[in-house]
Design a protein around this motif. Structure first.
Motif, PDB file in Angstrom:
ATOM      1  N   THR A  86       0.861  -1.194   0.000  1.00 56.76           N
ATOM      2  CA  THR A  86       0.000   0.000   0.000  1.00 56.76           C
ATOM      3  C   THR A  86       0.892   1.236   0.000  1.00 56.76           C
ATOM      4  N   GLU A  87       0.521   2.192  -0.847  1.00 48.46           N
ATOM      5  CA  GLU A  87       1.306   3.406  -1.080  1.00 48.46           C
ATOM      6  C   GLU A  87       0.372   4.581  -1.308  1.00 48.46           C
ATOM      7  N   TRP A  89       0.593   6.768  -3.610  1.00 54.60           N
ATOM      8  CA  TRP A  89       0.428   7.057  -5.059  1.00 54.60           C
ATOM      9  C   TRP A  89       0.531   5.789  -5.894  1.00 54.60           C
ATOM     10  N   GLY A 112       3.475  -0.240   4.936  1.00 56.30           N
ATOM     11  CA  GLY A 112       4.577   0.644   5.295  1.00 56.30           C
ATOM     12  C   GLY A 112       4.174   1.564   6.445  1.00 56.30           C
ATOM     13  N   TYR A 114       6.086   5.335   8.656  1.00 55.43           N
ATOM     14  CA  TYR A 114       7.111   6.401   8.566  1.00 55.43           C
ATOM     15  C   TYR A 114       7.048   7.014   7.154  1.00 55.43           C
ATOM     16  N   GLU A 115       8.186   7.085   6.452  1.00 54.61           N
ATOM     17  CA  GLU A 115       8.171   7.642   5.087  1.00 54.61           C
ATOM     18  C   GLU A 115       8.004   6.552   4.042  1.00 54.61           C
ATOM     19  N   SER A 130      -2.997   2.270  -3.980  1.00 52.32           N
ATOM     20  CA  SER A 130      -3.453   3.423  -3.202  1.00 52.32           C
ATOM     21  C   SER A 130      -4.957   3.331  -3.028  1.00 52.32           C
ATOM     22  N   ILE A 131      -5.464   3.771  -1.861  1.00 54.58           N
ATOM     23  CA  ILE A 131      -6.930   3.774  -1.699  1.00 54.58           C
ATOM     24  C   ILE A 131      -7.485   5.167  -1.942  1.00 54.58           C
ATOM     25  N   GLY A 132      -6.623   6.110  -2.346  1.00 56.07           N
ATOM     26  CA  GLY A 132      -7.146   7.451  -2.629  1.00 56.07           C
ATOM     27  C   GLY A 132      -6.032   8.487  -2.618  1.00 56.07           C
ATOM     28  N   TYR A 134      -4.892  10.904  -0.979  1.00 59.32           N
ATOM     29  CA  TYR A 134      -4.656  11.616   0.278  1.00 59.32           C
ATOM     30  C   TYR A 134      -3.613  10.786   1.022  1.00 59.32           C
ATOM     31  N   VAL A 135      -2.847  11.430   1.882  1.00 61.14           N
ATOM     32  CA  VAL A 135      -1.742  10.719   2.530  1.00 61.14           C
ATOM     33  C   VAL A 135      -2.107  10.347   3.970  1.00 61.14           C
ATOM     34  N   LEU A 136      -2.070   9.056   4.252  1.00 56.70           N
ATOM     35  CA  LEU A 136      -2.346   8.571   5.607  1.00 56.70           C
ATOM     36  C   LEU A 136      -1.024   8.420   6.361  1.00 56.70           C
TER      37      LEU A 136
END
Ligand SMILES: COc1cccc(Cn2ccc3ccc(-c4cc(N)[nH]n4)cc32)c1
Length: 238
Positions: A86-87, A89, A112, A114-115, A130-132, A134-136
């Motif tokens: 999972t990322e 982007w 993942g 952290y960064e 990615s699920i969207g 926006y950054v989780l």
């Protein structure tokens, strides 16, 4: 189906795997989900899973070794899993991907934190998801979203609801039709007459029309996509 999840926060999955449809599917043995703490695959006494990024920059990066050790350990026997990372982007997750993934006998989802993970981990990965846009804070919630959408498609998981949804709109990515329950009138708002008629054919066509209309209004690209793939019947196109 078996799913192995790699994460540094296994506790986040506790309720998700115990409750509701997913919890029942696991307790009944219809699906198998194992959550593994990446920290258990470290070899140093401090059980270090992350390190500073080469080249400088903020935050920490998940080290490759513990993740590769987990992958090697978990793939010693049995079918090789289809591996997801999972990322923020990655490829956008949607119902079509859920249907495709539900046909795999075994998945592995690397979460993942952290960064993110060391780039070399991606040599293990079949799909970055990615699920969207926006950054989780990490990959665990995306992993649960993906598992929820995939596991509900496994035969027997939804129980008798499954048969009723034989031609389920959602499997084609169409938006759902409006749902009502008792009372027939609430604060002046009435349930549409057709739903009280008991005329199943009329109800079915009303629901299909509502689903298509809502999809056309809110997500016209889904209709275009289905048209291009020839997944809309003649009457649905009218
Ligand atoms: C990698 O680059 C990042 C930059 C800033 C923060 C983070 C946080 N983070 C770490 C691992 C991780 C995994 C998935 C996601 C994620 C997925 C979606 N759809 N949104 N966010 C976010 C993740 C990562």
């Amino acid at each position: 189906m078996r799913i192995d999840v790699l994460t540094v926060l296994p506790g986040l999955f506790d309720c998700f795997l115990k409750e509701g449809v997913i919890g029942k599917a696991i307790s009944s043995g219809k699906v198998e989900v194992k959550v593994h703490n990446i920290r258990d695959f470290t070899t140093d006494k401090h059980r270090v899973v992350d390190d500073v990024p080469y080249g400088g920059g903020p935050g920490m990066v998940l080290k490759p070794e513990p993740i590769f050790r987990a992958y090697d350990e978990l793939t010693k026997e049995g079918e090789k899993p289809y591996v997801l990372l999972t990322e923020p982007w990655g490829e956008k997750f949607n119902q079509e991907m859920a249907v495709e993934l539900s046909k795999k006998p075994r998945l592995m989802i690397i979460c993942g934190r952290y960064e993110g993970v060391d780039e070399r981990v991606k040599s293990l990965v079949d799909r970055e998801v990615s699920i969207g846009d926006y950054v989780l804070t990490g990959g665990e919630l995306p992993a649960m979203v993906i598992m929820d959408a995939v596991l509900r498609l496994i035969p027997g998981v939804l129980g008798n609801l499954e048969s009723l949804r034989a031609d389920s709109f959602s499997d084609r990515g169409l938006l759902g039709y409006p749902n009502y329950t008792r009372p027939a009138e609430f604060r002046g708002m009435k349930v549409p007459e057709v739903l009280l008629s008991g005329h199943h054919k009329k109800i079915e066509s009303w629901r299909k029309e509502q689903s298509l209309r809502k999809t056309l209004e809110r997500r016209p690209e889904i209709i275009e996509n289905l048209k291009r793939k020839g997944l809309l019947t003649k009457e649905e196109l009218e």
